[in-house]
Scaffold this motif. Sequence first.
Motif, mmCIF file in Angstrom:
data_model
loop_
_atom_site.group_PDB
_atom_site.id
_atom_site.type_symbol
_atom_site.label_atom_id
_atom_site.label_comp_id
_atom_site.label_asym_id
_atom_site.label_seq_id
_atom_site.Cartn_x
_atom_site.Cartn_y
_atom_site.Cartn_z
ATOM 1 N N SER A 83 -41.848 27.923 7.785
ATOM 2 C CA SER A 83 -42.390 28.583 6.747
ATOM 3 C C SER A 83 -42.292 27.896 5.594
ATOM 4 C CB SER A 83 -41.605 29.856 6.637
ATOM 5 O OG SER A 83 -40.275 29.747 6.130
ATOM 6 N N LEU A 84 -41.398 27.142 5.191
ATOM 7 C CA LEU A 84 -41.395 26.247 3.927
ATOM 8 C C LEU A 84 -42.341 25.184 4.113
ATOM 9 C CD1 LEU A 84 -37.436 25.863 3.749
ATOM 10 C CD2 LEU A 84 -38.747 27.124 2.429
ATOM 11 N N ARG A 85 -42.868 24.730 5.138
ATOM 12 C CA ARG A 85 -43.916 23.774 5.358
ATOM 13 C C ARG A 85 -45.218 24.333 4.756
ATOM 14 N NH1 ARG A 85 -42.768 22.713 10.394
ATOM 15 N NH2 ARG A 85 -41.194 21.220 10.035
ATOM 16 N N GLN A 86 -45.376 25.484 4.905
ATOM 17 C CA GLN A 86 -46.822 26.258 4.220
ATOM 18 C C GLN A 86 -46.912 26.079 2.753
ATOM 19 O OE1 GLN A 86 -48.425 27.321 7.099
ATOM 20 N NE2 GLN A 86 -46.657 26.584 8.233
ATOM 21 N N GLY A 87 -48.396 25.664 2.536
ATOM 22 C CA GLY A 87 -48.742 25.355 1.359
ATOM 23 C C GLY A 87 -48.095 24.287 0.450
ATOM 24 N N ARG A 88 -47.155 23.508 1.161
ATOM 25 C CA ARG A 88 -46.746 22.302 0.572
ATOM 26 C C ARG A 88 -47.550 21.052 0.940
ATOM 27 N NH1 ARG A 88 -42.287 25.707 0.676
ATOM 28 N NH2 ARG A 88 -41.537 26.124 -1.283
ATOM 29 N N THR A 89 -47.897 20.174 0.051
ATOM 30 C CA THR A 89 -48.488 18.704 0.137
ATOM 31 C C THR A 89 -47.240 18.019 0.673
ATOM 32 O OG1 THR A 89 -47.634 17.971 -1.993
ATOM 33 C CG2 THR A 89 -49.866 19.259 -1.750
ATOM 34 N N PRO A 90 -47.586 16.961 1.361
ATOM 35 C CA PRO A 90 -46.471 16.152 1.831
ATOM 36 C C PRO A 90 -45.636 15.656 0.707
ATOM 37 C CG PRO A 90 -48.662 15.674 2.990
ATOM 38 C CD PRO A 90 -48.752 16.640 2.058
ATOM 39 N N GLU A 91 -46.359 15.265 -0.306
ATOM 40 C CA GLU A 91 -45.307 14.997 -1.333
ATOM 41 C C GLU A 91 -44.207 15.867 -1.963
ATOM 42 O OE1 GLU A 91 -48.770 12.628 -0.723
ATOM 43 O OE2 GLU A 91 -48.645 14.550 -1.511
ATOM 44 N N ALA A 92 -44.732 17.174 -2.155
ATOM 45 C CA ALA A 92 -43.945 18.158 -2.553
ATOM 46 C C ALA A 92 -42.917 18.618 -1.565
ATOM 47 C CB ALA A 92 -44.800 19.385 -2.721
ATOM 48 N N LEU A 93 -43.342 18.502 -0.028
ATOM 49 C CA LEU A 93 -42.343 18.655 1.054
ATOM 50 C C LEU A 93 -41.119 17.658 0.745
ATOM 51 C CD1 LEU A 93 -41.871 20.667 3.115
ATOM 52 C CD2 LEU A 93 -43.161 19.323 4.706
ATOM 53 N N ALA A 94 -41.859 16.464 0.764
ATOM 54 C CA ALA A 94 -40.458 15.409 0.555
ATOM 55 C C ALA A 94 -39.630 15.517 -0.379
ATOM 56 C CB ALA A 94 -41.089 13.894 0.664
ATOM 57 N N ALA A 95 -40.041 16.050 -1.726
ATOM 58 C CA ALA A 95 -39.342 16.232 -2.870
ATOM 59 C C ALA A 95 -38.364 17.382 -2.648
ATOM 60 C CB ALA A 95 -40.121 16.514 -4.080
ATOM 61 N N PHE A 96 -38.832 18.486 -1.918
ATOM 62 C CA PHE A 96 -38.132 19.799 -1.441
ATOM 63 C C PHE A 96 -36.939 19.242 -0.679
ATOM 64 C CE2 PHE A 96 -37.334 23.573 0.752
ATOM 65 C CZ PHE A 96 -37.885 24.583 -0.072
ATOM 66 N N ALA A 97 -37.124 18.294 0.388
ATOM 67 C CA ALA A 97 -36.304 18.313 1.402
ATOM 68 C C ALA A 97 -35.317 16.999 0.584
ATOM 69 C CB ALA A 97 -36.917 17.471 2.561
ATOM 70 N N GLN A 98 -35.867 16.268 -0.179
ATOM 71 C CA GLN A 98 -34.751 15.323 -0.932
ATOM 72 C C GLN A 98 -33.899 16.142 -1.848
ATOM 73 O OE1 GLN A 98 -36.766 12.769 -3.699
ATOM 74 N NE2 GLN A 98 -35.228 11.327 -3.678
ATOM 75 N N GLU A 99 -34.142 17.334 -2.425
ATOM 76 C CA GLU A 99 -33.315 17.910 -3.184
ATOM 77 C C GLU A 99 -32.448 18.572 -2.408
ATOM 78 O OE1 GLU A 99 -32.163 19.106 -7.190
ATOM 79 O OE2 GLU A 99 -33.478 17.714 -6.582
ATOM 80 N N ILE A 100 -32.550 19.356 -1.332
ATOM 81 C CA ILE A 100 -31.662 19.586 -0.542
ATOM 82 C C ILE A 100 -30.770 18.859 0.165
ATOM 83 C CG2 ILE A 100 -31.150 20.987 2.138
ATOM 84 C CD1 ILE A 100 -34.035 22.315 1.501
ATOM 85 N N GLU A 101 -30.932 17.516 0.456
ATOM 86 C CA GLU A 101 -30.539 16.458 0.759
ATOM 87 C C GLU A 101 -29.427 15.703 -0.288
ATOM 88 O OE1 GLU A 101 -33.234 13.597 2.040
ATOM 89 O OE2 GLU A 101 -32.496 13.741 4.217
ATOM 90 N N LEU A 102 -29.794 15.963 -1.483
ATOM 91 C CA LEU A 102 -28.980 15.737 -2.536
ATOM 92 C C LEU A 102 -27.853 16.526 -2.675
ATOM 93 C CD1 LEU A 102 -28.429 14.034 -5.063
ATOM 94 C CD2 LEU A 102 -29.621 15.588 -6.385
ATOM 95 N N GLU A 103 -27.949 18.004 -2.419
ATOM 96 C CA GLU A 103 -26.919 18.793 -2.296
ATOM 97 C C GLU A 103 -25.804 18.725 -1.285
ATOM 98 O OE1 GLU A 103 -24.118 21.706 -3.235
ATOM 99 O OE2 GLU A 103 -25.413 21.023 -4.658
ATOM 100 N N LEU A 104 -26.465 18.375 -0.226
ATOM 101 C CA LEU A 104 -25.713 18.142 1.153
ATOM 102 C C LEU A 104 -24.903 16.869 0.922
ATOM 103 C CD1 LEU A 104 -28.119 19.171 3.926
ATOM 104 C CD2 LEU A 104 -26.202 20.611 3.060
ATOM 105 N N ALA A 105 -25.276 15.817 0.399
ATOM 106 C CA ALA A 105 -24.776 14.430 0.272
ATOM 107 C C ALA A 105 -23.659 14.587 -1.001
ATOM 108 C CB ALA A 105 -25.573 13.504 0.041
ATOM 109 N N GLN A 106 -23.899 15.033 -1.989
ATOM 110 C CA GLN A 106 -23.064 15.138 -3.239
ATOM 111 C C GLN A 106 -23.197 16.806 -3.711
ATOM 112 O OE1 GLN A 106 -25.057 12.571 -6.109
ATOM 113 N NE2 GLN A 106 -25.135 11.010 -4.658
#
Length: 142
Positions: A83-106
């Motif tokens: 559902s999160l993939r819907q309507g997001r460009t690959p670049e937006a999806l990568a930024a989305f995932a990166q923001e979640i990863e940042l919270e998980l790592a730090q």
Amino acid sequence: MAAAAPDAGPAPACPRCRPVALRRLAESTQAMVFFECPSCRRQFARKHGGALAYRWGHPVSLALYGVLFEAAPLTEAPRIAESLRQGRTPEALAAFAQEIELELAQPVQQVRDILGSKASETACREFLAAVVHRLKDASPGS
């Protein structure tokens, strides 16, 4: 005369850009104070008497919303990732995932507090990691 908004004292520091002070936003209410970091532009919210957390709309909040009432959300990771993939460009999806990863790592907050999740903090973080894994598996070039 209107009552003062909660937490009217000094603004907290941005959890990501310390020691940058957050800017209180005008849409704050008696029950909820909203902040924005002038440096990274992330927005945060704090309920009266509560802890600072990402504001609705942050990738962590959007991922957790679909499992708000689940005590064991991990099995829902494939559905939420799709559902999160819907309507997001690959670049937006990568930024989305990166923001979640940042919270998980730090970690800078209890992610379960963002929406008042029924799941434990550990379960929420495991779920978020599984969502990111699914998002990255499906993205081009991964």
